[in-house]
Write an enzyme that holds these catalytic residues in place. Structure first.
Site: not given
Length: 254
Positions: A81-82
């Site tokens: 994820d980011k």
């Protein structure tokens, strides 16, 4: 395809969702549309980039790191994820990729996680036993307390399945806030000293080792070995250099 420019195994195909296998021949305007050489890359994903091709909000993606590279289309194998960082694989070998992401094959993935708070032995055992969150059972296969500084701690966690935001949800459910999350290994392949934001082509033996870890009986296609702008020295022979492998108050749950 709808314009009639694509042939699949020598026959005209107009359905973009027509299923294909690794051995399907696809021609565009009479020429092979897929690269004959399979490419396997390791990327040290920086925090702040999305694991996607494009983002509707205009946020940066991992593909900005390959903007100047002469590469065919490569798909990420799994996701980070980011806010997460570390080892991410990309390839155009769909069979190899599917095996590595198949939850039934239990390919282990190792993470270093900084959390707010210091877990005791009971908390470590609860991470191993797991919790139920939104109808899913979340647990780690192994967990080690690497080091602690009073208010924060570093853990090494091994997963053999990968649910969405698995570690973040598990730790939040046990009362721990994740401050930093890095993936440092996938199966036998270590992140090593690959610089943040850098990538390299995997060596053939690394591709084969990952295939073996995923239980593939047939050898994958030969890995590309030509130098590239993003190539770095092999990481699999070098231990991950994110944190020391042990620290005060080390504990382990299996």
């Amino acid at each position: 395809m709808r314009a009639g420019r694509v042939q699949v195994n020598g026959r005209l195909a107009r359905d973009p969702e027509q299923p294909c296998t690794a051995h399907t021949r696809i021609d565009l305007d009479g020429h092979p549309a897929l690269p004959s050489e399979r490419i396997y890359l390791a990327l040290n994903k920086p925090r702040g980039l999305l694991t996607t091709v494009r983002d509707e909000q205009g946020r940066g993606t991992i593909y900005t790191l390959f903007a100047d590279a002469d590469l065919p289309w490569l798909a990420p194998i799994g996701r980070l994820d980011k806010a997460s960082e570390g080892l991410l694989l990309l390839s155009n070998d769909s069979v190899w990729a599917a095996a590595l992401t198949d939850p039934a094959r239990h390919v282990p993935k190792t993470y270093r996680v900084q959390i707010r708070g210091v877990p005791d032995e009971t908390a470590l055992m609860r991470m191993h036993a797991g919790i139920n969150d939104r109808g899913e059972h979340l647990a780690v296969r192994e967990v080690t307390l690497l080091q602690s500084g009073g208010r924060t701690a570093w853990l090494e966690c091994v997963l053999d399945e990968g649910r969405n935001r698995h570690l973040r949800r598990l730790l939040a459910g046990l009362g721990f806030e994740v401050l930093r999350l890095l993936r440092v290994a996938i199966g036998p392949l270590l992140l090593g000293d690959l610089a943040r934001g850098a990538w390299r082509v995997l060596d053939a033996w690394e591709v084969a080792a990952l295939a073996a870890a995923a239980g593939l009986t047939a050898s994958p296609a030969r890995a590309a070995s030509s130098p590239s702008a993003g190539r770095r020295s092999p990481a699999a022979a070098t231990p991950a250099r994110v944190l020391p492998s042990s620290g005060r108050g080390s504990a382990r749950a299996r």
